[in-house]
Write a protein that holds these residues in place. Sequence first.
Motif, PDB file in Angstrom:
ATOM      1  N   TRP A  16       0.888  -1.182   0.000  1.00 27.25           N
ATOM      2  CA  TRP A  16       0.000   0.000   0.000  1.00 27.25           C
ATOM      3  C   TRP A  16       0.915   1.219   0.000  1.00 27.25           C
ATOM      4  O   TRP A  16       1.827   1.319   0.834  1.00 27.25           O
ATOM      5  N   TYR A  19      -0.443  11.391   2.259  1.00 22.22           N
ATOM      6  CA  TYR A  19      -1.349  12.173   3.101  1.00 22.22           C
ATOM      7  C   TYR A  19      -0.806  13.595   3.094  1.00 22.22           C
ATOM      8  O   TYR A  19       0.402  13.800   3.298  1.00 22.22           O
ATOM      9  N   THR A  34      -8.663   2.331   2.334  1.00 19.70           N
ATOM     10  CA  THR A  34      -8.387   2.454   3.766  1.00 19.70           C
ATOM     11  C   THR A  34      -9.502   3.251   4.451  1.00 19.70           C
ATOM     12  O   THR A  34     -10.017   4.209   3.869  1.00 19.70           O
ATOM     13  N   HIS A  61      -8.867   5.095   6.872  1.00 22.90           N
ATOM     14  CA  HIS A  61      -8.200   6.278   7.441  1.00 22.90           C
ATOM     15  C   HIS A  61      -7.956   7.337   6.365  1.00 22.90           C
ATOM     16  O   HIS A  61      -6.866   7.445   5.810  1.00 22.90           O
ATOM     17  N   ILE A  79      -6.555  11.910   9.205  1.00 25.84           N
ATOM     18  CA  ILE A  79      -5.844  11.508  10.428  1.00 25.84           C
ATOM     19  C   ILE A  79      -5.346  12.758  11.161  1.00 25.84           C
ATOM     20  O   ILE A  79      -4.537  13.521  10.614  1.00 25.84           O
ATOM     21  N   GLY A  96      -1.969   7.767  15.223  1.00 25.99           N
ATOM     22  CA  GLY A  96      -1.344   6.904  14.228  1.00 25.99           C
ATOM     23  C   GLY A  96       0.147   7.145  14.033  1.00 25.99           C
ATOM     24  O   GLY A  96       0.731   8.086  14.565  1.00 25.99           O
ATOM     25  N   ILE A  97       0.718   6.263  13.256  1.00 25.90           N
ATOM     26  CA  ILE A  97       2.125   6.397  12.870  1.00 25.90           C
ATOM     27  C   ILE A  97       2.231   7.594  11.925  1.00 25.90           C
ATOM     28  O   ILE A  97       3.216   8.331  11.934  1.00 25.90           O
ATOM     29  N   CYS A  98       1.163   7.795  11.153  1.00 27.21           N
ATOM     30  CA  CYS A  98       1.122   8.948  10.247  1.00 27.21           C
ATOM     31  C   CYS A  98       1.198  10.253  11.030  1.00 27.21           C
ATOM     32  O   CYS A  98       1.967  11.158  10.678  1.00 27.21           O
ATOM     33  N   ARG A 156       0.720   3.028  18.561  1.00 22.71           N
ATOM     34  CA  ARG A 156       0.240   4.162  17.764  1.00 22.71           C
ATOM     35  C   ARG A 156      -0.485   3.713  16.503  1.00 22.71           C
ATOM     36  O   ARG A 156      -1.234   4.480  15.902  1.00 22.71           O
ATOM     37  N   TYR A 157      -0.227   2.482  16.094  1.00 28.25           N
ATOM     38  CA  TYR A 157      -0.668   2.002  14.779  1.00 28.25           C
ATOM     39  C   TYR A 157      -2.182   2.036  14.587  1.00 28.25           C
ATOM     40  O   TYR A 157      -2.935   1.519  15.405  1.00 28.25           O
ATOM     41  N   LEU A 158      -2.619   2.651  13.489  1.00 26.01           N
ATOM     42  CA  LEU A 158      -4.026   2.617  13.078  1.00 26.01           C
ATOM     43  C   LEU A 158      -4.136   1.584  11.960  1.00 26.01           C
ATOM     44  O   LEU A 158      -3.521   1.757  10.906  1.00 26.01           O
ATOM     45  N   CYS A 178      -5.084  -0.525   8.828  1.00 26.29           N
ATOM     46  CA  CYS A 178      -5.729  -0.317   7.530  1.00 26.29           C
ATOM     47  C   CYS A 178      -6.131  -1.653   6.960  1.00 26.29           C
ATOM     48  O   CYS A 178      -7.189  -1.799   6.376  1.00 26.29           O
ATOM     49  N   GLU A 228       5.563  -0.870   8.366  1.00 24.62           N
ATOM     50  CA  GLU A 228       5.144   0.410   7.766  1.00 24.62           C
ATOM     51  C   GLU A 228       6.295   1.415   7.841  1.00 24.62           C
ATOM     52  O   GLU A 228       7.098   1.387   8.775  1.00 24.62           O
ATOM     53  N   ASP A 231       3.377   7.399   2.849  1.00 24.03           N
ATOM     54  CA  ASP A 231       3.137   6.277   3.763  1.00 24.03           C
ATOM     55  C   ASP A 231       3.154   4.979   2.969  1.00 24.03           C
ATOM     56  O   ASP A 231       2.471   4.881   1.936  1.00 24.03           O
ATOM     57  N   ASP A 265       2.859   0.650   3.410  1.00 28.40           N
ATOM     58  CA  ASP A 265       2.603  -0.528   4.252  1.00 28.40           C
ATOM     59  C   ASP A 265       3.089  -1.771   3.520  1.00 28.40           C
ATOM     60  O   ASP A 265       3.003  -1.843   2.292  1.00 28.40           O
TER      61      ASP A 265
HETATM   62  N1  SME Z   1      -1.280   2.868   9.563  1.00 30.09           N
HETATM   63  C1  SME Z   1      -1.384   4.298   9.510  1.00 30.09           C
HETATM   64  C2  SME Z   1      -2.736   4.723   8.983  1.00 30.09           C
HETATM   65  C3  SME Z   1      -2.789   4.839   7.507  1.00 30.09           C
HETATM   66  S1  SME Z   1      -2.888   3.335   6.703  1.00 30.09           S
HETATM   67  O1  SME Z   1      -1.626   2.625   6.920  1.00 30.09           O
HETATM   68  C4  SME Z   1      -3.106   3.523   5.098  1.00 30.09           C
HETATM   69  C5  SME Z   1      -1.107   4.897  10.865  1.00 30.09           C
HETATM   70  O2  SME Z   1      -0.937   4.171  11.838  1.00 30.09           O
HETATM   71  O3  SME Z   1      -1.076   6.128  10.982  1.00 30.09           O
END
Ligand code: SME
Length: 172
Positions: A57, A61, A82, A84, A87, A92-94, A114-116, A118, A125, A141, A143
Amino acid sequence: MATTSNPAKSNPTKIDTAKLKEVRNAVDRLYSEGRTAERLMEGIAELLNEQMLKYNWVGFYMLEAGADPPMLVLGHYRGAMTPHVRIPLNQGICGAAASSGKTVVVDDVHKDSRYLACSLETKSEIVVPIFVNSNVAGELDIDSHFPAAFGAEDRNLIEYCAQLVGKRIESA
Ligand code: SME
């Protein structure tokens, strides 16, 4: 046991290095075509997703203009849809990469609070900030379905892509 003479098996790192170089050259070509920043991001997302087997992926962003509190908004991407799309910087990691202005590499996303999520398949990531006139304007970003997919050479390539996008936005 007999030793193998197949270079792809005996030295996978070397093969990856050649591929990274080839992709870097392709990124240079996209940049020198004089694309707008939008078309450059679209091309980079497509190229990295198609050419780099472990980049499952790939997306950009960008910080929403004038948003308070600041918000990252999904732009061009290749890969599965996704949830997300927006954000905040404290999520998140973002959010971590954008608020610190530093590349974040996570070898095992399930060990990072922190991971969101997807996709259930994502294992690792990388998020690289994009700077415009020394300020964070967005991020690239990526993945992977493979754990620890982003080594030093991957990081160099991805940071290079982010730099070119920042440069193109600056010169617009
Ligand atoms: N995993 C990301 C969110 C975006 S998705 O990977 C596309 C995060 O933790 O911020």
